[in-house]
Design an enzyme around this catalytic site. Structure first.
Site, PDB file in Angstrom:
ATOM      1  N   CYS A 194     -14.291   0.464   6.814  1.00 36.27           N
ATOM      2  CA  CYS A 194     -13.234  -0.202   6.050  1.00 36.27           C
ATOM      3  C   CYS A 194     -13.139   0.374   4.645  1.00 36.27           C
ATOM      4  O   CYS A 194     -14.152   0.738   4.036  1.00 36.27           O
ATOM      5  CB  CYS A 194     -13.516  -1.695   5.955  1.00 36.27           C
ATOM      6  N   SER A 195     -11.935   0.427   4.109  1.00 38.28           N
ATOM      7  CA  SER A 195     -11.743   0.924   2.750  1.00 38.28           C
ATOM      8  C   SER A 195     -12.301  -0.081   1.747  1.00 38.28           C
ATOM      9  O   SER A 195     -12.188  -1.288   1.935  1.00 38.28           O
ATOM     10  CB  SER A 195     -10.260   1.162   2.476  1.00 38.28           C
TER      11      SER A 195
ATOM     12  N   HIS B 291      -9.086   2.977  -2.075  1.00 36.57           N
ATOM     13  CA  HIS B 291      -7.748   2.468  -1.775  1.00 36.57           C
ATOM     14  C   HIS B 291      -7.247   1.498  -2.844  1.00 36.57           C
ATOM     15  O   HIS B 291      -7.067   0.311  -2.579  1.00 36.57           O
ATOM     16  CB  HIS B 291      -7.778   1.780  -0.407  1.00 36.57           C
TER      17      HIS B 291
ATOM     18  N   CYS C 133       0.816  -1.228   0.000  1.00 31.75           N
ATOM     19  CA  CYS C 133       0.000   0.000   0.000  1.00 31.75           C
ATOM     20  C   CYS C 133       0.841   1.265   0.000  1.00 31.75           C
ATOM     21  O   CYS C 133       0.323   2.356  -0.267  1.00 31.75           O
ATOM     22  CB  CYS C 133      -0.928   0.015   1.216  1.00 31.75           C
TER      23      CYS C 133
END
Length: 411
Positions: free
Chosen positions: A232-233, A354, A86
């Site tokens: 949550c993404s 994301h 990430c």
């Protein structure tokens, strides 16, 4: 070391684009960033390109940046492929920064692009598991289960990673530990998520643009206690980019809207106890020292909130509040637009989205827009100093990689 400036940023709206391609999204965003910088691509002297899963989904390995940029006429220059989970895109930015600061280049492109959504949803979710030590994945899961038994025996077990990213279980386990040690609550996590969804509702480039109350967040389907879906993404696709330059190059431009990079730090995780010094604590101290600033000087921050607990934790790790007080700090309204320290004004990963290999540069995009005074409805009044923190992967109790950047408005 020379001063380094950001003169251009660009990104597309993150989302689930089943028919999109990595090449197509890269082309779109490179055009945007060149236009924003006001320069021709032929002036670029190097490029750093972040991508994580193109090889996994489409078998394009090894030379991803060269493949994506050559059709755009960006060729012949050094092109370096970065992969750091990430933190890949922010790592690309860091390497571009170093190239300019060291005097090797005067104008450099940092690009992050990722295509994760797939008709086979299970394949998308399974891809995240490659961001931990795959040879020790069972050991990692056992560590999580032991943490659960030690601090939260009342939480029912289920199989980690079932129907979700394994990272949701990692965040949930550490969140339960934090709740047990400090008394933080699920409602505090909902406050963080609600704030980010509000910010995201103001961002035309956010994947999710829906304002949600604290009650809405708590009522959303559970993922892994204490996390609900809204905390949550989401899975998504997208691209983001920045162009960095030296002071000498900047002097040749007219109409530029530069932002100065005060610090750019990259580090990796290390073995530690659950109570040991966190990677974010270590790296933020380095970044503050390089910039000659402290946490009290930051006007806004984009923090890595793959879940709401990620933001709570990073508020503490960056020194914005005391250990154990991230939830209290958030409940005070300090991190909301209009508060003492607006955090994730883009909507964060939870709302902006994301796409793994692009997220770090999306953070940079937001902070640069804020420091230029170009953030529209979500503009932080008087913003002069901004920070990004971007973590990647997981080994043990912390991220495998992390970058922190600090920027200053010079207008």
């Amino acid at each position: 070391m020379r001063d380094v400036y950001v003169i251009g940023v660009g990104m597309n709206r993150f989302g689930k684009y089943l028919t999109a391609t990595v090449k197509g999204m890269a082309a779109e965003v490179v055009q945007l960033v060149l236009r924003d910088a006001g320069i021709d691509g032929q002036l670029l002297q190097a490029a750093y390109v972040s991508n994580t899963f193109w090889g996994m989904f489409s078998n394009q390995h090894s030379i991803r940046g060269q493949v994506a940029l050559r059709p755009l006429g960006i060729q012949g220059i050094p092109i370096v492929n970065t992969e750091n989970a990430c933190a890949g895109a922010s790592t690309a930015f860091h390497l571009a920064y170093l190239g300019i600061a060291a005097g090797a280049y005067d104008a450099v492109l940092a690009l992050g692009v990722e295509k994760i959504s797939h008709e086979n949803k299970a394949l998308s979710l399974q891809s995240y598991a490659s961001c931990i030590d795959v040879e020790k994945s069972s050991e990692q899961i056992n560590t999580l289960m032991q943490l659960n038994e030690l601090y939260s025996p009342q939480v029912a077990r289920d199989e980690p990673g079932r129907g979700r990213s394994i990272f949701m279980d990692i965040y949930a386990a550490v969140a339960r530990w934090h709740m047990a040690k400090y008394g933080s609550t699920q409602k505090q996590l909902a406050v963080i998520a609600s704030k980010n969804h509000f910010h995201g509702s103001l961002n035309p480039l956010a994947q999710i643009q829906r304002d949600m109350t604290v009650e809405d967040v708590l009522a959303d389907p559970p993922v892994s206690y204490p996390l609900t879906r809204a905390m949550c993404s989401p899975v998504g696709d997208g691209a983001a980019a920045a162009i960095l330059c030296s002071g000498d190059f900047l002097k040749k431009l007219t109409g530029a809207r530069p932002v100065k990079t005060l610090a750019s730090v990259l580090g990796s995780g290390r073995d530690r106890l659950i109570d040991g010094e966190d990677i974010g604590e270590r790296l933020s101290k380095q970044a503050y020292q390089i910039a000659g600033l402290g946490p009290q000087d930051i006007d806004l921050a984009e923090l890595h909130d793959a879940t709401a607990f990620g933001e709570l934790h990073q508020l503490e790790a960056m020194g914005f509040c005391q250990p154990g007080e991230g939830g209290i700090f958030s409940e005070s309204g300090a991190t909301r637009l209009g508060g003492k320290l607006p955090v994730n004004t883009s909507g964060g990963l939870e709302s902006r989205g994301h796409p793994i290999g692009a997220s770090g540069l999306a953070q940079v995009h937001e902070v640069i827009a804020q420091l230029r005074g170009e953030a529209g409805q979500r503009q932080v009044t008087g913003a002069r100093i901004g920070m990004t923190e971007n973590g990647g992967g997981n080994i043990g109790y912390e991220e495998a990689a992390m970058t922190i950047h600090i920027f200053e408005s010079i207008s």
